[in-house]
Design an enzyme around this catalytic site. Sequence first.
Site, PDB file in Angstrom:
ATOM      1  N   CYS A  98     -23.318  20.398  -4.026  1.00 24.68           N
ATOM      2  CA  CYS A  98     -22.879  21.730  -4.434  1.00 24.68           C
ATOM      3  C   CYS A  98     -23.819  22.336  -5.481  1.00 24.68           C
ATOM      4  O   CYS A  98     -24.924  22.705  -5.140  1.00 24.68           O
ATOM      5  CB  CYS A  98     -21.424  21.685  -4.888  1.00 24.68           C
ATOM      6  SG  CYS A  98     -20.682  23.324  -4.837  1.00 24.68           S
ATOM      7  N   HIS A 229     -18.145  18.742  -0.854  1.00 25.41           N
ATOM      8  CA  HIS A 229     -18.040  17.673  -1.854  1.00 25.41           C
ATOM      9  C   HIS A 229     -17.584  16.339  -1.248  1.00 25.41           C
ATOM     10  O   HIS A 229     -16.371  16.084  -1.167  1.00 25.41           O
ATOM     11  CB  HIS A 229     -17.006  18.076  -2.917  1.00 25.41           C
ATOM     12  CG  HIS A 229     -17.485  19.133  -3.847  1.00 25.41           C
ATOM     13  ND1 HIS A 229     -18.114  18.849  -5.039  1.00 25.41           N
ATOM     14  CD2 HIS A 229     -17.433  20.481  -3.765  1.00 25.41           C
ATOM     15  CE1 HIS A 229     -18.426  19.973  -5.663  1.00 25.41           C
ATOM     16  NE2 HIS A 229     -18.019  20.982  -4.909  1.00 25.41           N
ATOM     17  N   GLU A 231     -17.621  13.472  -2.631  1.00 27.50           N
ATOM     18  CA  GLU A 231     -16.967  12.632  -3.659  1.00 27.50           C
ATOM     19  C   GLU A 231     -15.494  12.989  -3.804  1.00 27.50           C
ATOM     20  O   GLU A 231     -14.740  12.243  -4.437  1.00 27.50           O
ATOM     21  CB  GLU A 231     -17.712  12.760  -4.999  1.00 27.50           C
ATOM     22  CG  GLU A 231     -17.384  13.975  -5.852  1.00 27.50           C
ATOM     23  CD  GLU A 231     -18.018  15.285  -5.373  1.00 27.50           C
ATOM     24  OE1 GLU A 231     -18.591  15.313  -4.273  1.00 27.50           O
ATOM     25  OE2 GLU A 231     -17.924  16.286  -6.112  1.00 27.50           O
TER      26      GLU A 231
HETATM   27  N1  LIG Z   1     -18.487  23.136  -7.092  1.00 31.04           N
HETATM   28  C1  LIG Z   1     -19.653  23.561  -7.514  1.00 31.04           C
HETATM   29  O1  LIG Z   1     -20.565  22.783  -7.754  1.00 31.04           O
HETATM   30  C2  LIG Z   1     -19.778  25.042  -7.762  1.00 31.04           C
HETATM   31  C3  LIG Z   1     -21.158  25.563  -7.494  1.00 31.04           C
HETATM   32  C4  LIG Z   1     -21.467  26.902  -8.145  1.00 31.04           C
HETATM   33  N2  LIG Z   1     -21.026  26.947  -9.495  1.00 31.04           N
HETATM   34  C5  LIG Z   1     -20.909  28.028  -7.300  1.00 31.04           C
HETATM   35  O2  LIG Z   1     -19.850  28.509  -7.563  1.00 31.04           O
HETATM   36  O3  LIG Z   1     -21.536  28.438  -6.356  1.00 31.04           O
END
Ligand SMILES: NC(=O)CC[C@H](N)C(=O)O
Length: 266
Positions: A98, A229, A231
């Site tokens: 992410c 994600h 994890e």
């Molecule tokens: N869950 C995250 O890592 C968010 C990624 C980033 N802050 C976004 O909103 O795009």
Amino acid sequence: MPSPRVLILRAPGTNCDEETAFAFEQAGAETERVHVNRLIENPALKDRYQILCVPGGFSYGDDIAAGRILATRLNRHLADMVDAFVHGNGDRLVLGICNGMQVLMRLGVLTEGVGSGETSAATLTWNNHGRFEDRWVNLVVDETPCVFLKDIDHMYLPMAHAEGKFVAADDAALNSLKDAGRLAIRYAEGEKGVVQDEVLPFPANPNGADANVAGVCDASGRVFGLMPHPERHIDPTHHPYWTRRKEQPEFGDGLKMFRNAVDWFA
Ligand SMILES: NC(=O)CC[C@H](N)C(=O)O
């Protein structure tokens, strides 16, 4: 073979580092969560680790663009470290989840070797609907050299981002990445969805990404970034419908990715 050691990189605003460390540990790795400032003070720390992982979150508040400031700090102060993990002797792995993928994209390591070099071959930008989107998505793995996705066909994982729409510079860049199996994981329709290049409608494709791309790897398959994600789905009880299933699988879909990373060193 001793367990590989994972450097989980932290920065102000990182918020998935503990879960990511836990996932790697469940898979048999050793982990340390290290702040980027500690590495800048002592770059030799990098030699302790075989895997570099940039976890999710909102590093530096997503200011300017998500991942931009952390990528700039890495470029400015820790270019040797990045080079050692990405290239080096080809004996290390890099994973960006992410916000971590956003950092790796800004560094250019996921699209390296594609395009003119003057402009990026691809970027991540705002979701089509312009909002943060947080829910589960179906994913399908394309034929790919990606080490992390070995023997995985499908995954059901949470996504949680605002700036996750993958956009290629042009068709040539998209095709060149695709032909090398580097558009490694795609959003799909339904549990047994197939790889499709035509952009799927919302909600299957949550952000409007070109070719439904959810993750990209480098040419070697050792360097990988994905927006969903893994994890957050390592135990069967993470699945939103787990209480309604008659039988539970042994593990959540995401765990295999971390195991693949550990097994690569065996
Ligand atoms: N869950 C995250 O890592 C968010 C990624 C980033 N802050 C976004 O909103 O795009």
